[in-house]
Motif scaffolding. Structure first.
Motif, PDB file in Angstrom:
ATOM      1  N   ASP A   1      15.644 -29.761 -14.215  1.00 41.00           N
ATOM      2  CA  ASP A   1      14.723 -28.680 -13.856  1.00 41.00           C
ATOM      3  C   ASP A   1      13.284 -29.038 -14.184  1.00 41.00           C
ATOM      4  O   ASP A   1      12.514 -28.186 -14.609  1.00 41.00           O
ATOM      5  N   LEU A   2      12.930 -30.288 -14.004  1.00 36.93           N
ATOM      6  CA  LEU A   2      11.551 -30.702 -14.250  1.00 36.93           C
ATOM      7  C   LEU A   2      10.631 -30.151 -13.165  1.00 36.93           C
ATOM      8  O   LEU A   2      11.006 -30.089 -11.995  1.00 36.93           O
ATOM      9  N   SER A   3       9.427 -29.759 -13.558  1.00 34.87           N
ATOM     10  CA  SER A   3       8.432 -29.339 -12.571  1.00 34.87           C
ATOM     11  C   SER A   3       7.886 -30.573 -11.872  1.00 34.87           C
ATOM     12  O   SER A   3       8.066 -31.710 -12.332  1.00 34.87           O
ATOM     13  N   GLY A   4       7.193 -30.357 -10.748  1.00 36.72           N
ATOM     14  CA  GLY A   4       6.582 -31.476 -10.029  1.00 36.72           C
ATOM     15  C   GLY A   4       5.597 -32.233 -10.896  1.00 36.72           C
ATOM     16  O   GLY A   4       5.513 -33.458 -10.852  1.00 36.72           O
ATOM     17  N   GLY A   5       4.828 -31.484 -11.726  1.00 30.06           N
ATOM     18  CA  GLY A   5       3.856 -32.118 -12.620  1.00 30.06           C
ATOM     19  C   GLY A   5       4.516 -32.982 -13.672  1.00 30.06           C
ATOM     20  O   GLY A   5       4.026 -34.071 -14.003  1.00 30.06           O
TER      21      GLY A   5
ATOM     22  N   ASN B   1       0.252 -31.314  -8.407  1.00 30.37           N
ATOM     23  CA  ASN B   1       1.035 -30.679  -9.486  1.00 30.37           C
ATOM     24  C   ASN B   1       0.514 -30.963 -10.896  1.00 30.37           C
ATOM     25  O   ASN B   1       0.948 -30.310 -11.850  1.00 30.37           O
ATOM     26  N   LEU B   2      -0.367 -31.949 -11.065  1.00 29.99           N
ATOM     27  CA  LEU B   2      -0.821 -32.294 -12.413  1.00 29.99           C
ATOM     28  C   LEU B   2      -1.728 -31.219 -12.981  1.00 29.99           C
ATOM     29  O   LEU B   2      -2.629 -30.727 -12.306  1.00 29.99           O
ATOM     30  N   ASP B   3      -1.528 -30.875 -14.276  1.00 31.79           N
ATOM     31  CA  ASP B   3      -2.443 -29.960 -14.951  1.00 31.79           C
ATOM     32  C   ASP B   3      -3.692 -30.736 -15.381  1.00 31.79           C
ATOM     33  O   ASP B   3      -3.806 -31.949 -15.175  1.00 31.79           O
ATOM     34  N   PHE B   4      -4.648 -30.025 -15.972  1.00 30.70           N
ATOM     35  CA  PHE B   4      -5.921 -30.668 -16.311  1.00 30.70           C
ATOM     36  C   PHE B   4      -5.738 -31.820 -17.293  1.00 30.70           C
ATOM     37  O   PHE B   4      -6.385 -32.861 -17.170  1.00 30.70           O
TER      38      PHE B   4
ATOM     39  N   ILE C   1       2.474 -14.343  -4.094  1.00 34.64           N
ATOM     40  CA  ILE C   1       2.710 -14.932  -5.420  1.00 34.64           C
ATOM     41  C   ILE C   1       2.504 -16.433  -5.274  1.00 34.64           C
ATOM     42  O   ILE C   1       3.214 -17.096  -4.499  1.00 34.64           O
ATOM     43  N   ILE C   2       1.530 -16.972  -5.998  1.00 41.60           N
ATOM     44  CA  ILE C   2       1.180 -18.390  -5.840  1.00 41.60           C
ATOM     45  C   ILE C   2       1.322 -19.136  -7.156  1.00 41.60           C
ATOM     46  O   ILE C   2       0.779 -18.720  -8.183  1.00 41.60           O
ATOM     47  N   VAL C   3       2.061 -20.246  -7.118  1.00 40.99           N
ATOM     48  CA  VAL C   3       2.058 -21.214  -8.211  1.00 40.99           C
ATOM     49  C   VAL C   3       1.190 -22.372  -7.744  1.00 40.99           C
ATOM     50  O   VAL C   3       1.459 -22.966  -6.701  1.00 40.99           O
ATOM     51  N   SER C   4       0.136 -22.672  -8.486  1.00 36.63           N
ATOM     52  CA  SER C   4      -0.750 -23.748  -8.040  1.00 36.63           C
ATOM     53  C   SER C   4      -1.580 -24.287  -9.197  1.00 36.63           C
ATOM     54  O   SER C   4      -1.927 -23.545 -10.120  1.00 36.63           O
TER      55      SER C   4
END
Length: 576
Positions: free
Chosen positions: A122-126, A152-155, A483-486
């Motif tokens: 269940d890993l996220s894309g990031g 998908n990468l966070d800061f 609903i947005i995940v981004s």
């Protein structure tokens, strides 16, 4: 023959997929140690070219010349391609070095070595991208090819990657639509357009400005050519008029002057001179049609158009004390919130905090550990996940849609045409489409569902800049619930008026837009001397917001310089 300063030279590369020619005649070279951005519209052939360079697929024509033997290539695929099996194989490699686990730590992924097996399913894309980056960096390749590395990468991940690229001594090819990222990492842009390569010496901002300048110059030249052609056509018409009159009147004029000294022939010669002028101008006109300036092609037109079905009910979703964990990893616990009809909710938090897990729970595809999650029976939900490889790759585009009537089929064809798919492209199999084109197909499927709730998980991933802007414009006009995940901060700021913030293992509803939330968090923390963990997150968010803002301006703009100065000050504060 290859120059000693060049690492790779590509000569006349051509690649077809079935009846479609993707790469027509690709010619370029890349120097040792150079950092190059590879750009182009969705489906232009960027990933195809990367796979040819890596040897994963074979070109139909042309050749690749390398300056060195045994070149070690580190190829970062787009996160969609990293399945749980690939990730497990990556981690189960006994030759994994200390550098790999150190890098995962730098990227904010603690104790990866001790993670339980179900955590990897269940890993996220990031998180997939971070693990793949750590794997590639630990292998010390000579050539890096990074395909959409910031998707998908966070800061924290983007910051680390920018700094590592600056320090990297090898050669890098980056495929990306992230303007700020390319501005910070590359010094040359190669653009694939209509199957050929165009070269721009400079960063992404220079490329966009130069491309615009060239377009305007070509358009001006075309307009001048068209005006010149119209004048010649007008002159020809006038000369033909005069010639006809001269031929018809030559006998009358000869009689009038008494036909002395061959008067009739004299007037005919004058008429023939007009004919010669006509022939000369016709030749000139024909030459201009062949060699004159052609009208430059405009950017591909994309038109998204979501239709919202009938609105009913007030609360769309209500959560009471919900919790979810994987082994020792708690995503969220005892969290309560609601989403009302017409809300535009942004789900915000670092990679792996549980955003996609919540979406899957809403779609009844994943069970929560505890608590209640109620979805209104009147809600008709269309969901788009970040994984675009779920289609059967052997299907044709039209096979994806419910087209059981002639009217439906006609509407679907119009919809696909508005999304940039011409009649010829409809005969393509899914396997021959780029990820950006597959994303547009997914969006088309959502539109055809005609529902009143849109759930979008990283919807701008893989889309080129033009498509992103058009999608944002459409979402602004949509009347239903969103609903947005981004991790696209600009998208969140432009579309969302409310937030669900994932922080400290909690999900909290925030009654403000993204920009106001970041500014409020910054103001609450600015007087404290020592940064707490929450304050660091706020600074990260503010920096991320600035990254989105910077993409709107060129480095020469006053606003860009002002934002860049604030960016550097924030980085300094975070380090302290």
């Amino acid at each position: 023959m290859i120059n000693m300063l060049e690492l790779i030279k590509c000569i006349g590369l051509k690649k077809d997929f079935e009846d479609q020619t993707v790469l027509k005649n690709i010619n370029f070279s890349i120097a040792l140690g150079e950092k190059v951005g590879l750009v182009g519209n969705n489906g232009a052939g960027k990933t195809t070219l990367a796979n040819i360079i890596c040897g994963n697929i074979k070109q139909d024509k042309g050749s690749i010349i390398w300056n060195k033997e045994n070149i070690k290539i580190g190829y970062l695929l787009q996160s969609t391609y990293y399945t749980s099996n690939k990730i497990n194989n990556m981690l189960n490699n006994e030759e994994k070095t200390k550098a790999f686990f150190e890098t995962t730590s730098y990227l904010g992924m603690e104790k990866v070595k001790s993670w339980e097996e179900d955590r990897f399913s269940d890993l996220s894309g990031g998180e997939k991208t971070k693990l793949a980056l750590a794997n590639i960096w630990s292998e010390n390749p000579n050539l890096l090819i990074l395909d959409e590395p910031t998707n998908n990468l966070d800061f924290q991940g983007i910051s680390w990657l920018i700094e590592e690229i600056k320090k990297y001594k090898g050669t890098i090819i980056i495929i990306s639509h992230d303007r700020y990222f390319l501005d910070k990492t590359v010094n040359r842009i190669l653009e694939i357009e209509d199957g050929i390569i165009k070269n721009y010496k400079g960063n992404y901002s220079f490329y966009r400005d130069e491309k615009k300048r060239l377009y305007e110059s070509q358009l001006h030249e075309y307009i001048c050519t068209e005006k010149a052609k119209q004048k010649i056509e007008k002159d020809i018409k006038q000369l033909k008029n005069w010639s006809d009159k001269a031929h018809k009147g030559s006998a009358k004029k000869a009689i009038k002057v008494g036909n002395k000294f061959g008067g009739k022939e004299y007037f005919r010669v004058k008429a023939k001179k007009k004919d010669k002028q006509i022939k000369s101008k016709l030749k000139r006109l024909e030459k201009m049609k062949i060699e004159g300036a052609k009208k430059p092609e405009e950017e591909q037109q994309i038109n998204f158009d979501f239709i919202c079905s009938e609105k009913r009910g007030k609360k769309v979703i209500e959560a009471n004390n919900i919790s979810k964990a994987y082994g020792d990893k708690v995503l969220f616990e005892n969290s309560s919130f609601y989403i009302q009809r017409g809300d535009r909710i942004g789900l915000f938090g670092v990679n792996g905090c549980g955003k996609t897990t919540l979406i899957k729970a809403i779609m009844n595809e994943k069970q929560l550990d505890s608590g209640e999650l109620h979805v209104s029976s009147s809600s008709k939900i269309s969901c788009m996940y970040q994984d675009v490889l779920t289609f059967n790759k052997y299907n044709y585009i039209l096979d994806i849609f419910d087209n059981d009537s002639r009217e439906k089929l006609s509407n679907i064809r119009i919809l696909l045409a508005n999304l940039g798919f011409n009649e010829a492209m409809l005969n393509n199999r899914i396997e021959n489409l780029s990820l950006g084109e597959r994303t547009r197909i997914k969006i088309a499927k959502l539109i055809s569902d005609n529902n009143n709730v849109l759930v979008l998980d990283e919807p701008t991933n893989h889309l080129d800049l033009h498509s992103r802007e058009k999608l944002e414009e459409t979402l602004e006009k949509y009347k239903g619930t969103i609903i947005i995940v981004s991790h696209d901060r600009y998208l969140l700021e432009r579309i969302c008026d409310k937030l669900l913030v994932f922080q400290d293992n909690k999900i909290n509803r925030v009654e403000s837009n993204f920009k106001d939330y970041l500014e409020k968090e910054m103001n609450n923390k600015k007087d404290k001397k020592q940064l707490s963990a929450n304050e660091k997150l706020v600074i990260d968010n503010r920096i991320a917001y600035i990254i989105g803002e910077l993409s709107k301006y060129s480095p020469e703009d006053l606003e860009y310089k002002k934002l860049d100065l604030e960016f550097k000050e924030l980085i300094s504060r975070r380090k302290s």
